[in-house]
Motif scaffolding. Structure first.
Motif, PDB file in Angstrom:
ATOM      1  N   ASP A  30     -35.444  -1.362  -6.555  1.00 28.26           N
ATOM      2  CA  ASP A  30     -36.529  -1.522  -5.586  1.00 28.26           C
ATOM      3  C   ASP A  30     -37.890  -1.543  -6.281  1.00 28.26           C
ATOM      4  O   ASP A  30     -38.762  -2.337  -5.928  1.00 28.26           O
ATOM      5  CB  ASP A  30     -36.502  -0.411  -4.543  1.00 28.26           C
ATOM      6  CG  ASP A  30     -35.330  -0.516  -3.587  1.00 28.26           C
ATOM      7  OD1 ASP A  30     -34.737  -1.611  -3.496  1.00 28.26           O
ATOM      8  OD2 ASP A  30     -35.010   0.504  -2.938  1.00 28.26           O
ATOM      9  N   ARG A  31     -38.065  -0.682  -7.261  1.00 27.76           N
ATOM     10  CA  ARG A  31     -39.337  -0.645  -8.000  1.00 27.76           C
ATOM     11  C   ARG A  31     -39.601  -1.969  -8.719  1.00 27.76           C
ATOM     12  O   ARG A  31     -40.712  -2.477  -8.698  1.00 27.76           O
ATOM     13  CB  ARG A  31     -39.342   0.492  -9.018  1.00 27.76           C
ATOM     14  CG  ARG A  31     -39.594   1.834  -8.424  1.00 27.76           C
ATOM     15  CD  ARG A  31     -39.679   2.862  -9.557  1.00 27.76           C
ATOM     16  NE  ARG A  31     -39.854   4.177  -9.032  1.00 27.76           N
ATOM     17  CZ  ARG A  31     -41.025   4.699  -8.678  1.00 27.76           C
ATOM     18  NH1 ARG A  31     -42.114   3.997  -8.805  1.00 27.76           N
ATOM     19  NH2 ARG A  31     -41.095   5.910  -8.203  1.00 27.76           N
ATOM     20  N   ARG A  32     -38.576  -2.506  -9.364  1.00 25.24           N
ATOM     21  CA  ARG A  32     -38.733  -3.802 -10.046  1.00 25.24           C
ATOM     22  C   ARG A  32     -39.089  -4.896  -9.051  1.00 25.24           C
ATOM     23  O   ARG A  32     -39.995  -5.700  -9.294  1.00 25.24           O
ATOM     24  CB  ARG A  32     -37.465  -4.164 -10.813  1.00 25.24           C
ATOM     25  CG  ARG A  32     -37.316  -3.452 -12.143  1.00 25.24           C
ATOM     26  CD  ARG A  32     -36.187  -4.033 -12.988  1.00 25.24           C
ATOM     27  NE  ARG A  32     -34.893  -3.928 -12.336  1.00 25.24           N
ATOM     28  CZ  ARG A  32     -34.100  -2.851 -12.390  1.00 25.24           C
ATOM     29  NH1 ARG A  32     -34.474  -1.788 -13.085  1.00 25.24           N
ATOM     30  NH2 ARG A  32     -32.939  -2.844 -11.775  1.00 25.24           N
ATOM     31  N   VAL A  36     -42.619  -7.050  -8.904  1.00 24.41           N
ATOM     32  CA  VAL A  36     -42.667  -8.515  -8.943  1.00 24.41           C
ATOM     33  C   VAL A  36     -43.466  -9.052  -7.756  1.00 24.41           C
ATOM     34  O   VAL A  36     -44.317  -9.934  -7.910  1.00 24.41           O
ATOM     35  CB  VAL A  36     -41.239  -9.116  -8.970  1.00 24.41           C
ATOM     36  CG1 VAL A  36     -41.262 -10.608  -8.708  1.00 24.41           C
ATOM     37  CG2 VAL A  36     -40.566  -8.817 -10.297  1.00 24.41           C
ATOM     38  N   VAL A  37     -43.230  -8.513  -6.568  1.00 23.24           N
ATOM     39  CA  VAL A  37     -43.966  -8.952  -5.375  1.00 23.24           C
ATOM     40  C   VAL A  37     -45.452  -8.639  -5.531  1.00 23.24           C
ATOM     41  O   VAL A  37     -46.313  -9.475  -5.224  1.00 23.24           O
ATOM     42  CB  VAL A  37     -43.389  -8.295  -4.100  1.00 23.24           C
ATOM     43  CG1 VAL A  37     -44.294  -8.538  -2.901  1.00 23.24           C
ATOM     44  CG2 VAL A  37     -41.988  -8.798  -3.821  1.00 23.24           C
ATOM     45  N   ALA A  38     -45.771  -7.451  -6.026  1.00 15.42           N
ATOM     46  CA  ALA A  38     -47.172  -7.065  -6.219  1.00 15.42           C
ATOM     47  C   ALA A  38     -47.854  -7.977  -7.234  1.00 15.42           C
ATOM     48  O   ALA A  38     -48.990  -8.414  -7.029  1.00 15.42           O
ATOM     49  CB  ALA A  38     -47.256  -5.606  -6.671  1.00 15.42           C
ATOM     50  N   ARG A  39     -47.165  -8.280  -8.324  1.00 17.04           N
ATOM     51  CA  ARG A  39     -47.759  -9.146  -9.343  1.00 17.04           C
ATOM     52  C   ARG A  39     -47.964 -10.559  -8.813  1.00 17.04           C
ATOM     53  O   ARG A  39     -48.996 -11.185  -9.052  1.00 17.04           O
ATOM     54  CB  ARG A  39     -46.903  -9.165 -10.608  1.00 17.04           C
ATOM     55  CG  ARG A  39     -47.635  -9.808 -11.782  1.00 17.04           C
ATOM     56  CD  ARG A  39     -46.905  -9.644 -13.084  1.00 17.04           C
ATOM     57  NE  ARG A  39     -46.739  -8.287 -13.528  1.00 17.04           N
ATOM     58  CZ  ARG A  39     -47.647  -7.594 -14.216  1.00 17.04           C
ATOM     59  NH1 ARG A  39     -48.809  -8.145 -14.494  1.00 17.04           N
ATOM     60  NH2 ARG A  39     -47.399  -6.366 -14.609  1.00 17.04           N
ATOM     61  N   LEU A  91     -52.025  -0.549 -10.440  1.00 17.84           N
ATOM     62  CA  LEU A  91     -50.734  -0.919 -11.020  1.00 17.84           C
ATOM     63  C   LEU A  91     -50.854  -1.375 -12.474  1.00 17.84           C
ATOM     64  O   LEU A  91     -49.885  -1.840 -13.073  1.00 17.84           O
ATOM     65  CB  LEU A  91     -50.084  -2.024 -10.177  1.00 17.84           C
ATOM     66  CG  LEU A  91     -49.682  -1.590  -8.768  1.00 17.84           C
ATOM     67  CD1 LEU A  91     -49.309  -2.800  -7.919  1.00 17.84           C
ATOM     68  CD2 LEU A  91     -48.546  -0.584  -8.813  1.00 17.84           C
ATOM     69  N   ARG A  92     -52.064  -1.283 -13.006  1.00 16.10           N
ATOM     70  CA  ARG A  92     -52.354  -1.621 -14.405  1.00 16.10           C
ATOM     71  C   ARG A  92     -52.150  -3.110 -14.718  1.00 16.10           C
ATOM     72  O   ARG A  92     -51.792  -3.472 -15.832  1.00 16.10           O
ATOM     73  CB  ARG A  92     -51.536  -0.744 -15.345  1.00 16.10           C
ATOM     74  CG  ARG A  92     -51.930   0.718 -15.261  1.00 16.10           C
ATOM     75  CD  ARG A  92     -51.202   1.535 -16.287  1.00 16.10           C
ATOM     76  NE  ARG A  92     -51.767   2.855 -16.393  1.00 16.10           N
ATOM     77  CZ  ARG A  92     -51.348   3.919 -15.692  1.00 16.10           C
ATOM     78  NH1 ARG A  92     -50.363   3.789 -14.832  1.00 16.10           N
ATOM     79  NH2 ARG A  92     -51.914   5.089 -15.873  1.00 16.10           N
TER      80      ARG A  92
END
Length: 121
Positions: A30-32, A36-39, A91-92
């Motif tokens: 889920d984190r990955r 990906v969605v955030a990026r 998120l850096r």
């Protein structure tokens, strides 16, 4: 009426109890996925909220039948762009100086926009 009056203290007691928040940590998968969605979301604002558009995001981007970027924006899109910029920093994805530069450019543009009774047009 009497039944509601009698029940009111019990309803108040139930409604005033503290809310128990269950916290579930996302799995590694889920984190990955969320990263990906955030990026991808950040890339939209990074690509389109540029100096060419006065640091404001476009109202929409058309991909089919040919790529076209709308030369307008909205207060909602501006707010989402500011939130995306802060999230990108958290998120850096970007450095602090980029956060400050992008936010200042957006706010400078907003400051110069025409208004009607204090509201952005």
């Amino acid at each position: 009426f009497i039944a509601v009056w009698v029940a009111a203290p019990f309803v108040g007691l139930v409604l005033s109890r503290p809310v128990v928040h269950l916290r579930r940590e996302p799995s590694a998968t889920d984190r990955r996925f969320l990263t990906v969605v955030a990026r991808d979301t950040w890339r939209y604002f990074e690509r389109h909220a540029t100096a060419e558009h006065h640091a404001l995001p476009p109202d929409n981007v058309q991909l089919v039948p040919e790529p076209r970027v709308a030369a307008r924006t909205s207060p909602t899109n501006i707010g989402m762009s500011l939130l995306a910029t802060v999230a990108a920093y958290d998120l850096r994805f970007i450095a602090l100086d980029d956060l400050v530069r992008r936010t200042a450019a957006t706010l400078t543009t907003i400051d110069g926009l025409e208004r009607h009774h204090g509201h952005l047009l």
